[in-house]
Design a protein around this motif. Structure first.
Motif, PDB file in Angstrom:
ATOM      1  N   GLY A 124       0.695  -1.141  -0.015  1.00 17.81           N
ATOM      2  CA  GLY A 124       0.351   0.111   0.059  1.00 17.81           C
ATOM      3  C   GLY A 124       0.924   1.291  -0.071  1.00 17.81           C
ATOM      4  N   GLY A 125       2.169   1.115  -0.132  1.00 19.04           N
ATOM      5  CA  GLY A 125       2.942   2.318  -0.049  1.00 19.04           C
ATOM      6  C   GLY A 125       3.135   2.829  -1.549  1.00 19.04           C
ATOM      7  N   ILE A 126       3.797   4.027  -1.288  1.00 22.86           N
ATOM      8  CA  ILE A 126       4.279   4.780  -2.535  1.00 22.86           C
ATOM      9  C   ILE A 126       5.832   4.950  -2.487  1.00 22.86           C
ATOM     10  CG2 ILE A 126       4.183   6.640  -4.320  1.00 22.86           C
ATOM     11  CD1 ILE A 126       1.198   7.091  -3.392  1.00 22.86           C
ATOM     12  N   VAL A 127       6.679   4.703  -3.389  1.00 22.91           N
ATOM     13  CA  VAL A 127       8.000   4.770  -3.233  1.00 22.91           C
ATOM     14  C   VAL A 127       8.655   5.315  -4.343  1.00 22.91           C
ATOM     15  CG1 VAL A 127      10.263   3.475  -2.775  1.00 22.91           C
ATOM     16  CG2 VAL A 127       8.274   2.748  -1.482  1.00 22.91           C
ATOM     17  N   THR A 128       9.405   6.346  -4.154  1.00 25.76           N
ATOM     18  CA  THR A 128       9.857   6.841  -5.238  1.00 25.76           C
ATOM     19  C   THR A 128      11.401   6.887  -5.470  1.00 25.76           C
ATOM     20  OG1 THR A 128      10.072   9.065  -6.477  1.00 25.76           O
ATOM     21  CG2 THR A 128      10.246   9.368  -4.202  1.00 25.76           C
ATOM     22  N   VAL A 129      11.891   6.602  -6.554  1.00 27.29           N
ATOM     23  CA  VAL A 129      13.364   6.637  -6.976  1.00 27.29           C
ATOM     24  C   VAL A 129      13.763   7.501  -7.647  1.00 27.29           C
ATOM     25  CG1 VAL A 129      15.049   5.231  -7.994  1.00 27.29           C
ATOM     26  CG2 VAL A 129      13.291   3.859  -7.111  1.00 27.29           C
ATOM     27  N   LEU A 130      14.451   8.357  -7.184  1.00 26.29           N
ATOM     28  CA  LEU A 130      15.059   9.697  -7.849  1.00 26.29           C
ATOM     29  C   LEU A 130      16.440   9.939  -8.169  1.00 26.29           C
ATOM     30  CD1 LEU A 130      13.620  12.143  -4.916  1.00 26.29           C
ATOM     31  CD2 LEU A 130      12.391  11.349  -7.228  1.00 26.29           C
ATOM     32  N   GLY A 131      16.788  10.336  -9.115  1.00 24.80           N
ATOM     33  CA  GLY A 131      18.117  10.428  -9.650  1.00 24.80           C
ATOM     34  C   GLY A 131      17.994  11.395 -10.890  1.00 24.80           C
ATOM     35  N   ALA A 132      19.493  11.472 -11.392  1.00 23.13           N
ATOM     36  CA  ALA A 132      19.627  12.279 -12.702  1.00 23.13           C
ATOM     37  C   ALA A 132      19.415  11.364 -13.798  1.00 23.13           C
ATOM     38  CB  ALA A 132      21.284  12.995 -13.006  1.00 23.13           C
ATOM     39  N   ASN A 133      19.703  11.822 -14.990  1.00 23.64           N
ATOM     40  CA  ASN A 133      19.738  10.983 -16.273  1.00 23.64           C
ATOM     41  C   ASN A 133      20.816  10.007 -16.331  1.00 23.64           C
ATOM     42  OD1 ASN A 133      17.544  11.663 -17.743  1.00 23.64           O
ATOM     43  ND2 ASN A 133      18.481  13.470 -18.823  1.00 23.64           N
ATOM     44  N   GLY A 134      20.611   8.712 -16.590  1.00 27.51           N
ATOM     45  CA  GLY A 134      21.677   7.626 -16.504  1.00 27.51           C
ATOM     46  C   GLY A 134      22.021   6.965 -15.132  1.00 27.51           C
ATOM     47  N   ALA A 135      21.289   7.570 -14.023  1.00 26.61           N
ATOM     48  CA  ALA A 135      21.410   7.011 -12.699  1.00 26.61           C
ATOM     49  C   ALA A 135      21.018   5.466 -12.651  1.00 26.61           C
ATOM     50  CB  ALA A 135      20.702   7.900 -11.899  1.00 26.61           C
ATOM     51  N   GLY A 136      19.980   5.103 -13.443  1.00 26.52           N
ATOM     52  CA  GLY A 136      19.510   3.586 -13.299  1.00 26.52           C
ATOM     53  C   GLY A 136      18.206   3.468 -12.943  1.00 26.52           C
ATOM     54  N   LYS A 137      17.281   4.537 -13.075  1.00 28.05           N
ATOM     55  CA  LYS A 137      16.021   4.609 -12.657  1.00 28.05           C
ATOM     56  C   LYS A 137      15.076   3.636 -13.313  1.00 28.05           C
ATOM     57  CE  LYS A 137      15.082   8.970 -13.075  1.00 28.05           C
ATOM     58  NZ  LYS A 137      16.336   9.592 -13.787  1.00 28.05           N
TER      59      LYS A 137
ATOM     60  N   GLN B  17       8.279   7.086   0.985  1.00 30.92           N
ATOM     61  CA  GLN B  17       9.843   6.786   1.029  1.00 30.92           C
ATOM     62  C   GLN B  17      10.328   6.931  -0.074  1.00 30.92           C
ATOM     63  OE1 GLN B  17      10.211   2.769   2.399  1.00 30.92           O
ATOM     64  NE2 GLN B  17      11.073   3.834   4.060  1.00 30.92           N
ATOM     65  N   ALA B  18      11.644   7.477  -0.046  1.00 28.54           N
ATOM     66  CA  ALA B  18      12.684   7.889  -1.223  1.00 28.54           C
ATOM     67  C   ALA B  18      13.565   7.245  -1.529  1.00 28.54           C
ATOM     68  CB  ALA B  18      12.634   9.085  -1.296  1.00 28.54           C
ATOM     69  N   PHE B  19      14.234   6.805  -2.571  1.00 29.53           N
ATOM     70  CA  PHE B  19      15.613   6.091  -2.771  1.00 29.53           C
ATOM     71  C   PHE B  19      16.282   7.121  -3.773  1.00 29.53           C
ATOM     72  CE2 PHE B  19      13.265   2.946  -1.100  1.00 29.53           C
ATOM     73  CZ  PHE B  19      14.135   2.086  -0.051  1.00 29.53           C
ATOM     74  N   LEU B  20      17.546   7.739  -3.304  1.00 34.77           N
ATOM     75  CA  LEU B  20      18.320   8.463  -4.283  1.00 34.77           C
ATOM     76  C   LEU B  20      19.348   7.447  -5.282  1.00 34.77           C
ATOM     77  CD1 LEU B  20      16.835  10.899  -3.037  1.00 34.77           C
ATOM     78  CD2 LEU B  20      19.229  11.742  -2.938  1.00 34.77           C
ATOM     79  N   LEU B  21      19.259   7.556  -6.447  1.00 33.57           N
ATOM     80  CA  LEU B  21      20.285   6.745  -7.050  1.00 33.57           C
ATOM     81  C   LEU B  21      21.271   7.801  -7.824  1.00 33.57           C
ATOM     82  CD1 LEU B  21      18.532   4.107  -9.570  1.00 33.57           C
ATOM     83  CD2 LEU B  21      19.371   3.870  -7.266  1.00 33.57           C
ATOM     84  N   GLU B  22      22.549   7.326  -7.771  1.00 35.40           N
ATOM     85  CA  GLU B  22      23.347   7.768  -8.451  1.00 35.40           C
ATOM     86  C   GLU B  22      24.343   6.809  -9.114  1.00 35.40           C
ATOM     87  OE1 GLU B  22      26.186  10.536  -6.446  1.00 35.40           O
ATOM     88  OE2 GLU B  22      24.342  11.801  -6.570  1.00 35.40           O
ATOM     89  N   THR B  23      24.709   6.974 -10.392  1.00 33.14           N
ATOM     90  CA  THR B  23      25.275   6.175 -11.047  1.00 33.14           C
ATOM     91  C   THR B  23      25.104   4.547 -10.849  1.00 33.14           C
ATOM     92  OG1 THR B  23      27.283   6.492  -9.938  1.00 33.14           O
ATOM     93  CG2 THR B  23      27.089   7.768 -12.078  1.00 33.14           C
ATOM     94  N   GLY B  24      23.866   4.155 -10.773  1.00 31.42           N
ATOM     95  CA  GLY B  24      23.708   2.880 -10.542  1.00 31.42           C
ATOM     96  C   GLY B  24      23.659   2.061  -9.186  1.00 31.42           C
ATOM     97  N   GLU B  25      23.905   3.342  -8.081  1.00 33.29           N
ATOM     98  CA  GLU B  25      23.967   2.900  -6.626  1.00 33.29           C
ATOM     99  C   GLU B  25      22.718   3.502  -5.896  1.00 33.29           C
ATOM    100  OE1 GLU B  25      28.138   1.775  -5.074  1.00 33.29           O
ATOM    101  OE2 GLU B  25      28.228   2.640  -6.819  1.00 33.29           O
TER     102      GLU B  25
END
Lengths: 340, 237
Positions: free
Chosen positions: B30-43, B206-214
């Protein structure tokens, strides 16, 4: 955006549904008119012309099969003639060797085309676009030689001759006229079946895979099944066309099923309108009559004329004859809409 | 509480190139999770990995079951609907046919008809465009169609790939508002990939921040929004 009142909205909706009913009525009348014309045709022309129109009919069936495969499902085949060869030989062997009556060869030819199509479609799943076109081209290249190689079954280069079907029930028509009607009946059934198939779930799956196969798969569309299924249906239609060719011409030989036949089918498909059902008929007409027209214009260089005609078609009607007709129809509908 | 979706140490490859370097994240029921990050981060790659569209290693569990290595269509059948990057409109089909394709795996005709009405309820403009070729819809309408089509699967989890992409701010807000009500009314969990961090942080828990695949940072959106340093260095607003 203008805000319409509910009354206005209802009024436009009412006008629209009336218009839609009217257009559907016109379409139906047009279709019935065409069928009546098709039934009357053999009584208006010579037996030779009737024979030519019979060819138009069965070639249209093969083109429709190719349209389903290439137009609706986006798998380009330059080897569709191989399935015609298969159906043609199935019918010839059944009639010549086993004395099976001609009308009982149609369904087996279609079934074998279906199975063979599915089998070819399995490895084809891994090939896209040009690569698939080349692989199927290989099929077209190989066909005549395979037919010659298996001489025991196919009688090799000398081919197989079968009898011309008799007119049944003592009908007062010629054999050529009977063949025409026999082929027309099968064509109507197969076109009706294609229309139902393409309007339903299977048709939507074909088009979805063609337009966006990733998105289709993430809707749960099983591309691994539907892609070979499109090949199978295309193969079945071509198989039936092949059997009808044998019955109409009363002769099969390997060299009628070369590369040129397959390319011609694609030409017909594109001229008629590749992602359409009705376009297949125009494709059949084009395949049978453009060479005739070319020859009448120039006996010395008919192929040059043929080439020019193709180029003109591609310029004038880039989405085929059916696409052109649809464009005119949409223009007409638009004018009706602005008038109301 | 068992997570609805759980990725552990997932790596993904485009040919020999590794695009994800072992990421772990989870979505609660039931949650909403977002994955954020720049272009090419792996989203986008993360979503593709979940759907079995690319070569991956690691573990991906949906409702406790390993779905790693499954075919894309089988993942859909489990109840994971993917709203792909660029919307994936079937342009030559009508709006209604697009929606029907969303329900491709279902055989319960009556319920499908009900769901169709429900989608038209969320997006009334789609009802007006019912018989129109989907390729002729505006960008916003196509995005609505993509979400509506995903809803037709009756998913338990929806994967959304940049639903705000290329749309006017007004339309984006409208779409995000509807996404919230889909989450609340239909109990659909969401994994939302976004570049528009501000909007996504408002919608998600909840949020997860991606940077170059991590994954470089994760947590509650509330706490993250309050933290000035995170906001300026990662979210850029």
């Amino acid at each position: 955006m203008a805000v319409d009142t509910i009354e206005e909205k209802l009024a436009t909706r009412h006008a629209q549904s009336q218009l839609e009913a009217k257009l559907a009525f016109y379409k139906r009348i047009g279709l019935i008119g065409l069928i009546i014309f098709a039934v009357a045709l053999p009584f208006l022309v010579s037996d030779f012309r009737t024979f030519q129109f019979t060819r138009v009919l069965y070639i249209s069936i093969a083109v429709l099969g190719l349209n389903i495969l290439s137009g609706y499902n986006g798998q380009f085949s330059l080897g569709h003639g191989a399935f015609i060869a298969l159906g043609a030989y199935v019918a010839a062997i059944m009639m010549d060797r086993w004395g099976v009556p001609y009308y009982l060869t149609i369904i087996p030819a279609g079934l074998i085309g279906f199975i063979f199509g599915f089998l070819i479609g399995l490895p084809a799943r891994r090939l896209e676009g040009l690569y698939l076109a080349l692989a199927t081209f290989g099929l077209a290249l190989a066909t005549p030689q395979i037919l010659k190689k298996f001489e025991i079954i196919t009688m090799g280069v000398q081919g197989i001759v079968v009898d011309k079907p008799e007119v049944p029930f003592g009908l007062p028509i010629s054999q050529d006229q009977w063949l025409y009607f026999f082929t027309l009946m099968i064509l109507l059934v197969l076109f009706w079946a294609a229309r139902n198939l393409l309007r339903a779930r299977t048709g939507r799956a074909f088009v979805a895979i063609r337009d966006h196969h990733m998105a289709a798969e993430s809707m749960g569309v099983n591309a691994g099944f539907y892609k070979p299924l499109a090949f199978a249906i295309g193969g079945a239609y071509a198989g039936v066309a092949g059997a009808l060719a044998t019955i109409t011409i009363q002769f099969v030989a390997p060299d009628s099923f070369g590369v040129f036949l397959s390319i011609t089918l694609l030409v017909g498909s594109v001229i008629g309108g590749i992602a359409s059902i009705g376009g297949a008929i125009f494709g059949g007409i084009a395949i049978v009559f453009i060479p005739n027209v070319a020859e009448e214009i120039s006996k010395a260089a008919p192929w040059a004329i043929y080439g020019v005609i193709l180029i003109l078609f591609m310029y004038a009607m880039p989405s085929g004859i059916m696409g052109f007709i649809n464009m005119l129809w949409r223009g007409y509908v638009k004018r009706l809409l602005t008038r109301t | 509480m068992v997570a609805m979706l759980e990725l552990k140490n997932v790596e993904a490859f485009y040919g020999p190139i590794r695009a994800l370097h072992g990421i772990s994240l989870s979505v609660e029921q039931g949650g909403i999770v977002t994955v954020l990050g720049a272009n090419g981060a792996g989203k986008t790659t993360t979503l593709r990995a979940i759907c079995g569209m690319i070569k991956t290693t690691g573990s991906i569990k949906f409702e406790g079951r390993e779905i790693f290595g499954k075919l894309t269509e089988s993942v859909a059948r489990l109840g994971i609907a993917h709203v792909p990057e660029g919307r994936g409109t079937f342009e030559k089909l009508t709006t209604e046919e697009n929606l029907r394709l969303g329900a491709f795996t279902r055989r319960d005709r009556n319920a499908v008809a009900e769901d169709m009405d429900r989608v038209y309820g969320y997006f009334p403009v789609l009802a007006e465009r019912r018989e129109q070729q989907a390729g002729t819809l505006s960008g916003g309408e196509q995005q609505m169609l993509a979400i509506g089509r995903a809803l037709m699967l009756r998913p338990r989890l929806m994967l959304l790939d940049e639903p705000s992409f290329g749309l006017a701010p007004m339309i984006v807000q409208e779409i995000f508002r509807i996404m919230r009500s889909i989450n609340e009314n239909d109990g659909v969990s969401m994994l939302l990939v976004e570049q528009n961090a501000a909007l996504a942080m408002d919608l998600a828990d909840q949020a997860f921040l991606l940077e170059t695949g991590e994954v470089v940072m994760s947590g509650d959106t509330k706490t993250m929004k309050e933290d000035e340093s995170i906001r300026t260095s990662y979210l850029g607003y």
